[in-house]
Structure formats: structure tokens, C-alpha cells
Design an enzyme around this catalytic site. Structure first.
Site, mmCIF file in Angstrom:
data_model
loop_
_atom_site.group_PDB
_atom_site.id
_atom_site.type_symbol
_atom_site.label_atom_id
_atom_site.label_comp_id
_atom_site.label_asym_id
_atom_site.label_seq_id
_atom_site.Cartn_x
_atom_site.Cartn_y
_atom_site.Cartn_z
ATOM 1 N N LYS A 80 5.679 9.989 13.984
ATOM 2 C CA LYS A 80 4.713 9.223 13.181
ATOM 3 C C LYS A 80 3.693 8.516 14.075
ATOM 4 O O LYS A 80 2.480 8.550 13.836
ATOM 5 C CB LYS A 80 5.462 8.218 12.305
ATOM 6 N N CYS A 124 -3.292 1.443 10.645
ATOM 7 C CA CYS A 124 -2.484 2.517 11.231
ATOM 8 C C CYS A 124 -3.030 2.959 12.572
ATOM 9 O O CYS A 124 -2.421 2.747 13.602
ATOM 10 C CB CYS A 124 -2.467 3.701 10.263
ATOM 11 N N ARG A 164 3.050 9.302 5.534
ATOM 12 C CA ARG A 164 1.926 9.897 6.270
ATOM 13 C C ARG A 164 0.679 10.006 5.402
ATOM 14 O O ARG A 164 -0.250 10.735 5.736
ATOM 15 C CB ARG A 164 2.303 11.310 6.717
ATOM 16 N N TYR A 179 0.800 -1.224 0.000
ATOM 17 C CA TYR A 179 0.000 0.000 0.000
ATOM 18 C C TYR A 179 0.840 1.284 0.000
ATOM 19 O O TYR A 179 0.409 2.306 -0.501
ATOM 20 C CB TYR A 179 -0.928 0.016 1.217
ATOM 21 N N ARG A 221 -4.965 11.004 16.569
ATOM 22 C CA ARG A 221 -6.243 10.768 15.879
ATOM 23 C C ARG A 221 -7.057 9.673 16.584
ATOM 24 O O ARG A 221 -8.266 9.794 16.755
ATOM 25 C CB ARG A 221 -5.958 10.400 14.416
#
Ligand code: SAJ
Length: 406
Positions: free
Chosen positions: A201, A255, A149, A9, A208
Site C-alpha cells: 500500500k 495519501c 486503494r 472517507y 505515484r
């Protein structure tokens, strides 16, 4: 020449981006079928703009192979799962990729790790691999960390425009790697040390996750006392210093549902808010299931086989099902019910679960209660088809009278 290791990905779009911006690139992956597919001119997942980017990169001369190349720069973009028991990052793929690079790389080469890793991973797991192989760090081999990111669903745009972070031991190496990424990246590229890059990172995704957990907790409070969480968040977000995200049926993807656990695993006892937030998010599929039972009771529905879950992917308009809330819900209802709930997703063509439909109309014909688990454009644009159904909308996107929310 840059050898991108891992064509998934992140690795694939990054390799394509570099190649289509004038950098000589060879992409390497140990998955033979994947390499064959790419060499046959096909991409391996759906993403807006990816096919066009692929075409441009192929025109520019990108090559795909299973072999590691002899070159001066390697970008390693392989999976970094987390160990479900220890909650720590599992660096096995990164370690094995670095070992393979060391078998071929000439003296002076730089190995850039793009995979997300927890702070200290390079110190603890990678430096030793390099020195044990007889290389002197900072002389024979340089190491850098350049975490990606980009957000699935808007990858191509974000590759071009997002700011980036590069961590390196030596400033010149950081600047040299920055130059390579600057071939396509129009955002600001900050050069810092490796551990800071690793931590930033993970912190971004943790921020979030915690924000979404806060929204999910508000949804539970509001459900308990009959308040409209969406209206409350909307009004609160009008305050200049408040920005609450949206509640939902759970948090998926590779993530936000994974990276924060690295901090819990590495700093147990310190990462308390993060730990609770992850548990809150992980509990949302069960919360939805309970809500389904409440709605059924209210509507006088007694047959659970009339319940259908719309959406199997982890979020809207992507074909990625990793850690998807729908799959989590199906796994947890398996213990209570004889047959899994019916599902449908326009992005999932293969049969991945029992009772899966491949046509929206056929799916809707087969169910009385539709749970909107994923806000794909398809259902937003076809919401009149939900008329006459009981709807549990987990994203507040269906504008029909009588819709239930989480
Ligand atoms: N979600 C909510 N409420 C929200 C927003 C999202 O419940 O308000 C849910 C989504 O439905 C989904 C999950 O969270 O299940 C994660 O989706 P996402 O769109 O927030 O993020 P990802 O996982 O697709 O991508 C994230 C991004 N990180 C940040 O925005 C800080 C992306 O920039 C990173 O590159 C990516 O993780 C990654 O690879 O780490």
C-alpha cells in the site's frame, strides 16, 4: 455481522458497500455529531454516487452508533497521521481502536486494519496491545490488514472494481476476510502476509509521489530553459514503456503527500529518492508563488492583492482540503504579505481562510491575475470567463491565448 470502526472517507463508503451487498453491518464512530448526521439520513462528505449508496445501505439495514459491537469481525478504518518531525506513522488512533475492540470482542474474533500503516506497524504496535490485554494471537484474536486503494473522486467505482490485498497470519483468516470483501469487490483479491500488505500500500502511493515529483522537476527544468513540459511529457508518453504523470502546484490529500514519508522515517539513509521527491513536491507551492511574481512583473502588475487563487481543495472535483497546495501556498505567503491572497472554491461553502469568495463571478471581478490551483470542472467549463484576465494555469487545462504555465 461486521462492525466497521471509523466512518470517515474510507470507513463510511466501505461500510455502505458491504451493507448494500448483503453483509450485516454496524458502523461505529466516536464522533457523536457524525453518527447523528448519518442517523438523520445525511452523508458527511461529497462523493459521486455516495448518496445513492447510502440510501441502498440504509434500506439494507445498516446502523450507525458510537458503541463498539460484540461480533466476530471488525474493520478498523481510522486516521493514521504521520509525525511531522520523525516522519513515522502515528498509530495512536489504530491502537486505541484496537484496545476498544478488545474490550468487547468475543474469543475467535478477527480485527482487520484498513487504515494505511507503514511496514512493520502491526508487528511493532498492534500485536503487543492484543497480547498485553491477555489474548492469544491466532487463537483468541486474529489480525489482518486490508489496505484500501480507492481514489477520492471515483470511490464508488473503484470500491467495486479495484484489485485488493489482504494480509493475514493464517491463510484461512485471509480467505475468510477475502470472502467478506468479495461481497462487493469485483477485482482480484490477493491474500498475502501482513507486512507485505502493509508495504504494498505504501509503495503504491510512493510510486505515484515519485512519478509526480519527476514531472515537477521536469517542469522546473523546462521553465528554466524555456521548453514546453506538457508537450515533452505528451511525446515521451507515446513511448510504450514511459508513463510520466503531470506537474502541478503541489501534492495534497491524505495519501500521496503522507505515506511516502513513512518510508523516509523508517528507513533514513535508504529512502533517498523518496525523500528528495517529497521535498520537490512540497516545494511546489513556493515555486508557484515565485512564478506569480514573475508573471506580475511581465504583465506590469504591481498589486499582489489583485492575485486570486482558484481552488482550495487538494485536487479537482472533491471537497477535501487536507494538505492542499493552496493552503500550503497561503501559509507560506503569510510571512511576506499583509493580507492573504484572494481565493475561491466551488466545493468549499464554509469560510476557511481570509479573503475567500463564494461566487465565481464576484471572485473574478475582484482579481486581475487568476492562478488555477485546482482543475475543477467548473473552471474548465467556464473558461471564457477568464478572458481579459492574466491567467497562471498550473494544470494546463485553460485553452485561451496568452495563458502562463508553471
Ligand atoms: N497530482 C499531480 N499530478 C498528477 C496526479 C496527481 O500533481 O499527475 C496531485 C493531485 O493534484 C493531488 C495529489 O497529487 O494534489 C494526489 O492526488 P491523486 O489523485 O494522485 O491521489 P489521491 O491522494 O486522491 O489518492 C491516492 C491513490 N493512490 C494511487 O493512485 C497510487 C488512491 O488509489 C489511494 O487509495 C489513495 O491515495 C489512498 O487513500 O492512499
Amino acid at each position: 455481522m461486521v462492525n466497521v470502526i471509523g466512518l470517515g472517507y474510507i470507513g463510511l463508503p466501505t461500510a455502505l458497500m458491504l451493507a448494500s451487498h448483503g453483509v450485516e453491518v454496524i458502523g461505529t464512530d466516536y464522533n457523536k455529531t457524525l453518527v447523528e448526521t448519518l442517523n438523520a439520513g445525511r452523508t458527511t462528505f461529497k462523493e459521486d454516487g455516495l448518496d445513492e449508496l447510502f440510501e441502498a445501505a440504509v434500506k439494507a439495514g445498516i446502523k450507525f452508533t458510537t458503541e463498539y459491537q460484540v461480533t466476530d469481525t471488525y474493520i478498523v478504518s481510522v486516521p493514521t497521521p504521520y509525525d511531522k518531525y520523525t516522519k513515522k506513522v502515528d498509530p495512536a488512533y489504530v491502537i486505541s481502536a484496537v484496545r476498544d475492540v478488545l474490550k468487547v470482542c468475543p474469543k475467535g474474533a478477527t480485527i482487520v486494519i484498513e487504515s494505511t500503516i507503514s511496514p512493520g506497524t502491526i508487528d511493532r504496535h498492534i500485536r503487543g496491545v492484543i497480547t498485553d490485554a491477555g489474548f492469544e494471537l491466532g487463537k483468541d484474536v486474529h489480525i489482518a490488514h486490508a489496505p484500501e486503494r480507492i481514489i477520492p473522486g471515483n470511490m464508488v467505482y473503484e470500491l467495486l472494481h479495484n484489485n485488493r490485498t489482504i494480509g493475514a497470519d493464517e491463510r484461512e483468516i485471509g480467505e475468510a476476510i477475502k470472502k467478506i470483501y468479495a461481497s462487493f469487490c469485483g477485482g482480484e483479491i490477493v491474500v498475502t502476509d501482513i507486512k507485505t500488505a502493509e508495504m504494498t500500500k505504501v509503495v503504491e502511493n510512493t510510486f505515484r509521489a515519485v512519478n509526480i515529483a519527476f514531472a515537477n522537476e521536469l517542469a522546473k527544468i523546462c521553465r528554466h530553459d524555456n521548453m514546453n513540459v506538457y508537450e515533452i511529457i505528451r511525446i515521451c508518453n507515446m513511448h510504450p514503456r514511459v508513463n510520466i504523470l503531470q506537474p502541478g502546484p503541489g501534492v495534497g490529500g491524505h495519501c500521496i503527500s503522507v505515506d511516502p514519508w513513512f518510508l523516509v522515517g523508517d528507513y533514513p539513509g535508504l529512502a533517498k529518492v523518496i525523500d528528495e521527491s517529497m521535498k520537490t513536491n512540497d516545494g511546489m507551492p513556493d515555486f508557484v508563488l515565485n512564478r506569480v511574481y514573475q508573471v506580475m512583473k511581465k504583465e506590469g502588475l504591481t498589486d499582489i492583492s489583485g492575485v486570486g487563487l482558484y481552488g482550495l481543495t487538494y485536487k479537482e472535483n472533491v471537497d477535501d482540503m487536507r494538505e492542499s497546495p493552496t493552503l500550503q501556498l497561503l501559509a507560506s505567503q503569510r510571512h511576506h504579505l499583509a493580507a492573504p491572497l484572494k481565493t475561491y472554491d466551488p466545493y468549499i461553502e464554509k469560510d476557511v481562510v481570509e479573503n475567500q469568495y463564494h461566487d465565481l463571478d464576484a471572485f473574478l471581478d475582484a482579481v486581475d491575475l487568476v492562478v488555477v490551483m485546482v482543475k475543477h470542472d467548473e473552471i474548465i467549463n467556464n473558461q471564457e470567463k477568464l478572458k481579459g484576465k492574466v491567467v497562471l494555469d498550473c494544470h494546463n487545462v485553460i485553452d485561451l491565448p496568452g495563458v502562463y504555465h508553471i
